[in-house]
Write an enzyme that holds these catalytic residues in place. Structure first.
Site, PDB file in Angstrom:
ATOM      1  N   CYS A 146     -11.743   7.418  -7.995  1.00 10.91           N
ATOM      2  CA  CYS A 146     -10.532   7.582  -8.375  1.00 10.91           C
ATOM      3  C   CYS A 146     -10.347   8.120  -9.906  1.00 10.91           C
ATOM      4  O   CYS A 146      -9.313   8.509 -10.126  1.00 10.91           O
ATOM      5  CB  CYS A 146      -9.628   6.192  -8.276  1.00 10.91           C
ATOM      6  SG  CYS A 146      -9.415   5.800  -6.522  1.00 10.91           S
TER       7      CYS A 146
ATOM      8  N   HIS B  37      -3.082   6.900 -12.333  1.00 15.10           N
ATOM      9  CA  HIS B  37      -3.692   6.911 -10.573  1.00 15.10           C
ATOM     10  C   HIS B  37      -3.004   6.263  -9.841  1.00 15.10           C
ATOM     11  O   HIS B  37      -2.404   5.081 -10.330  1.00 15.10           O
ATOM     12  CB  HIS B  37      -5.224   6.542 -10.632  1.00 15.10           C
ATOM     13  CG  HIS B  37      -5.766   6.047  -9.424  1.00 15.10           C
ATOM     14  ND1 HIS B  37      -5.840   7.229  -8.263  1.00 15.10           N
ATOM     15  CD2 HIS B  37      -6.414   5.098  -8.815  1.00 15.10           C
ATOM     16  CE1 HIS B  37      -6.479   6.714  -7.435  1.00 15.10           C
ATOM     17  NE2 HIS B  37      -6.669   5.604  -7.467  1.00 15.10           N
TER      18      HIS B  37
ATOM     19  N   ASN C 164      -2.906   6.677  -1.768  1.00 20.31           N
ATOM     20  CA  ASN C 164      -3.844   6.802  -2.667  1.00 20.31           C
ATOM     21  C   ASN C 164      -4.691   7.915  -2.235  1.00 20.31           C
ATOM     22  O   ASN C 164      -5.610   7.714  -1.253  1.00 20.31           O
ATOM     23  CB  ASN C 164      -4.687   5.409  -3.024  1.00 20.31           C
ATOM     24  CG  ASN C 164      -5.788   5.476  -3.879  1.00 20.31           C
ATOM     25  OD1 ASN C 164      -6.274   6.668  -4.232  1.00 20.31           O
ATOM     26  ND2 ASN C 164      -6.446   4.560  -4.112  1.00 20.31           N
TER      27      ASN C 164
HETATM   28  O1  UT7 Z   1      -8.410   3.317  -5.947  1.00 22.06           O
HETATM   29  C1  UT7 Z   1      -8.889   2.587  -6.796  1.00 22.06           C
HETATM   30  C2  UT7 Z   1      -9.336   1.386  -6.578  1.00 22.06           C
HETATM   31  N1  UT7 Z   1      -8.486   0.493  -5.488  1.00 22.06           N
HETATM   32  C3  UT7 Z   1      -7.477  -0.307  -5.950  1.00 22.06           C
HETATM   33  O2  UT7 Z   1      -7.203  -0.047  -7.211  1.00 22.06           O
HETATM   34  C4  UT7 Z   1      -7.000  -1.120  -4.743  1.00 22.06           C
HETATM   35  C5  UT7 Z   1      -6.893  -2.383  -5.501  1.00 22.06           C
HETATM   36  N2  UT7 Z   1      -6.366  -3.558  -4.454  1.00 22.06           N
HETATM   37  C6  UT7 Z   1      -5.205  -3.622  -3.869  1.00 22.06           C
HETATM   38  O3  UT7 Z   1      -4.493  -2.541  -4.400  1.00 22.06           O
HETATM   39  C7  UT7 Z   1      -4.761  -4.832  -3.345  1.00 22.06           C
HETATM   40  O4  UT7 Z   1      -5.710  -5.611  -3.323  1.00 22.06           O
HETATM   41  C8  UT7 Z   1      -4.610  -4.478  -1.629  1.00 22.06           C
HETATM   42  C9  UT7 Z   1      -3.597  -3.513  -1.298  1.00 22.06           C
HETATM   43  C10 UT7 Z   1      -6.052  -3.769  -1.242  1.00 22.06           C
HETATM   44  C11 UT7 Z   1      -4.644  -5.773  -0.996  1.00 22.06           C
HETATM   45  O5  UT7 Z   1      -3.359  -6.578  -1.457  1.00 22.06           O
HETATM   46  P1  UT7 Z   1      -3.356  -7.759  -1.937  1.00 22.06           P
HETATM   47  O6  UT7 Z   1      -2.046  -8.382  -2.588  1.00 22.06           O
HETATM   48  O7  UT7 Z   1      -4.690  -8.072  -3.009  1.00 22.06           O
HETATM   49  O8  UT7 Z   1      -3.800  -8.534  -0.545  1.00 22.06           O
HETATM   50  P2  UT7 Z   1      -4.632  -9.667  -0.254  1.00 22.06           P
HETATM   51  O9  UT7 Z   1      -5.938  -8.907   0.172  1.00 22.06           O
HETATM   52  O10 UT7 Z   1      -5.008 -10.845  -1.367  1.00 22.06           O
HETATM   53  O11 UT7 Z   1      -4.197 -10.004   1.123  1.00 22.06           O
HETATM   54  C12 UT7 Z   1      -3.158 -11.382   1.150  1.00 22.06           C
HETATM   55  C13 UT7 Z   1      -2.665 -11.516   2.485  1.00 22.06           C
HETATM   56  C14 UT7 Z   1      -3.868 -11.963   3.126  1.00 22.06           C
HETATM   57  O12 UT7 Z   1      -3.458 -12.843   4.186  1.00 22.06           O
HETATM   58  P3  UT7 Z   1      -3.490 -14.520   3.790  1.00 22.06           P
HETATM   59  O13 UT7 Z   1      -4.986 -14.604   3.856  1.00 22.06           O
HETATM   60  O14 UT7 Z   1      -2.781 -14.743   2.704  1.00 22.06           O
HETATM   61  O15 UT7 Z   1      -3.199 -15.116   5.302  1.00 22.06           O
HETATM   62  C15 UT7 Z   1      -4.204 -10.773   4.268  1.00 22.06           C
HETATM   63  O16 UT7 Z   1      -5.070 -11.153   5.200  1.00 22.06           O
HETATM   64  O17 UT7 Z   1      -2.307 -10.144   3.247  1.00 22.06           O
HETATM   65  C16 UT7 Z   1      -3.062  -9.904   4.293  1.00 22.06           C
HETATM   66  N3  UT7 Z   1      -3.190  -8.662   4.405  1.00 22.06           N
HETATM   67  C17 UT7 Z   1      -2.565  -7.827   5.131  1.00 22.06           C
HETATM   68  N4  UT7 Z   1      -1.230  -8.241   5.822  1.00 22.06           N
HETATM   69  C18 UT7 Z   1      -0.626  -7.271   6.555  1.00 22.06           C
HETATM   70  C19 UT7 Z   1      -4.341  -7.822   4.128  1.00 22.06           C
HETATM   71  N5  UT7 Z   1      -3.915  -6.325   4.180  1.00 22.06           N
HETATM   72  C20 UT7 Z   1      -2.756  -6.511   5.173  1.00 22.06           C
HETATM   73  C21 UT7 Z   1      -2.178  -5.611   5.919  1.00 22.06           C
HETATM   74  N6  UT7 Z   1      -1.123  -5.810   6.497  1.00 22.06           N
HETATM   75  N7  UT7 Z   1      -2.451  -4.320   5.840  1.00 22.06           N
END
Ligand code: UT7
Length: 330
Positions: free
Chosen positions: A117, A257, A287
């Site tokens: 990225c 980004h 992204n």
């Molecule tokens: O491009 C350069 C590098 N990449 C980035 O900068 C991306 C950085 N990371 C992120 O943007 C975020 O971490 C994500 C968007 C990937 C994920 O968001 P998050 O707020 O960190 O979610 P999480 O992984 O902490 O998950 C929270 C909850 C979990 O459920 P529980 O354990 O709380 O019940 C996940 O299982 O959300 C759940 N979850 C989803 N639910 C619905 C994870 N993905 C999804 C989804 N739809 N697509």
């Protein structure tokens, strides 16, 4: 005293596929929903290059062709073309070579640059150095990724985030103090475990098992990357401002980004910038990895003014991150 030669951005262009993949489409593919995706990422839809047999060069080539047209030059005038990408057409030869062939850039040499990225910022700084040294007069820097080629559409952690697209800028010498004025670029390879593709490289060549285990897709530990991204992008942007004595009121635009709206907000806050000064189009494209920053510049081109101080900032796989100060030249 003669003004130091700088590399000015003299044209910008972008290219995105027509096919859209909406949050509602994704609801039918994995256990997710529009509300979650919008509030956690800011994304509503992404573009996908669907036609079989087309790759990253097929987005980069039209982006660069139109870029040349906008500037009134022919591709044969390009001296060097750099493609920042993690989704090259093939492992080799470089996508840059393929793009040069497709557009008739017969006098250019080029190469691919792999910094995920942050690829566009790394390539922009590299390209600018060739201009500053006086070696070349016309360098094209492309950020292009066909993320749909490496996204696992059964993994809800990654498939909701990424999209396809390409953006390009032309760099030319400037003696009026405009263009790429400073960059702070960083990398930390110990972050490789949190965002990578497990197989298909020399460590783990493709075999039946790697395919069965779905190891040819982007793997991300989202939360960990998120934490490093928030800190990394904000810190490096603040460092760039401090080093150049740039105050928030001096900055016309932040071009971050587009990985997650919450990371963008954190960076803008740290820099003390109002939301109106931040280019955000993540809702439309998701992204697109190396393409996010040039796609923003392309969309906002008509609102940019000569002399505007623009800060570009990125964080991505590697880890890689950085910030670049550009004084807009047209
Ligand atoms: O491009 C350069 C590098 N990449 C980035 O900068 C991306 C950085 N990371 C992120 O943007 C975020 O971490 C994500 C968007 C990937 C994920 O968001 P998050 O707020 O960190 O979610 P999480 O992984 O902490 O998950 C929270 C909850 C979990 O459920 P529980 O354990 O709380 O019940 C996940 O299982 O959300 C759940 N979850 C989803 N639910 C619905 C994870 N993905 C999804 C989804 N739809 N697509």
């Amino acid at each position: 005293m003669m003004q130091k030669l700088t590399a000015a951005i003299t044209a910008v262009n972008g290219w995105v596929p027509e096919d859209k993949l909406t949050n509602f489409d994704l609801e039918k593919m994995v256990d997710t929903n529009d509300e979650w995706i919008r509030t956690r990422t800011g994304i509503i839809e992404r573009r996908i290059l669907k036609t079989p047999g087309l790759g990253t060069s097929d987005m980069a080539a039209p982006a660069v062709l139109e870029l040349c047209k906008k500037r009134g030059i022919t591709p044969a005038e390009i001296d060097c073309l750099i493609v920042a990408t993690v989704t090259p057409d093939m492992v080799f030869p470089a996508t840059a070579n393929v793009v040069c062939d497709k557009i008739g850039a017969v006098n250019a040499w080029g190469f691919d640059l792999s910094a995920a990225c942050s690829g566009f910022l790394f390539a922009l700084t590299t390209g600018a150095s060739y201009i500053e040294s006086g070696r070349y007069k016309k360098v094209v820097v492309v950020g292009a990724d066909k993320m749909s080629a490496i996204v696992d559409y059964s993994d809800r952690n990654t498939c909701v985030i990424f999209g396809d697209g390409a953006g390009a800028v032309l760099l030319e010498p400037n003696d009026a103090g405009e263009g790429i004025l400073d960059s702070i670029l960083k990398s930390d390879g110990s972050g490789r475990n949190y965002l990578h593709m497990k197989a298909g490289g020399s460590v783990k060549p493709a075999c039946i098992e790697t395919v069965t285990n779905r190891e040819h897709f982007a793997y991300q530990e989202g939360q960990t990357v998120f934490k490093f991204a928030v800190k990394g992008m904000a810190d490096v942007s603040a460092e760039l401002m401090e080093r150049n004595q740039l105050k928030a009121e001096d900055i016309a635009w932040l071009v971050p980004h587009q990985a997650n709206l919450r990371i963008i907000d954190a960076t803008a806050n740290r820099m003390g910038l109002d939301k109106e000064k931040v280019m955000i189009n993540i809702s439309k494209y998701g992204n697109t990895t190396a393409a996010t920053i040039p796609l923003c510049l392309w969309e906002w081109e008509s609102r940019l003014k000569k002399g505007d101080n623009v800060v570009l900032a990125a964080f991505g796989g590697g880890f890689t991150w950085g910030a670049t100060w550009v004084k807009w030249a047209y």
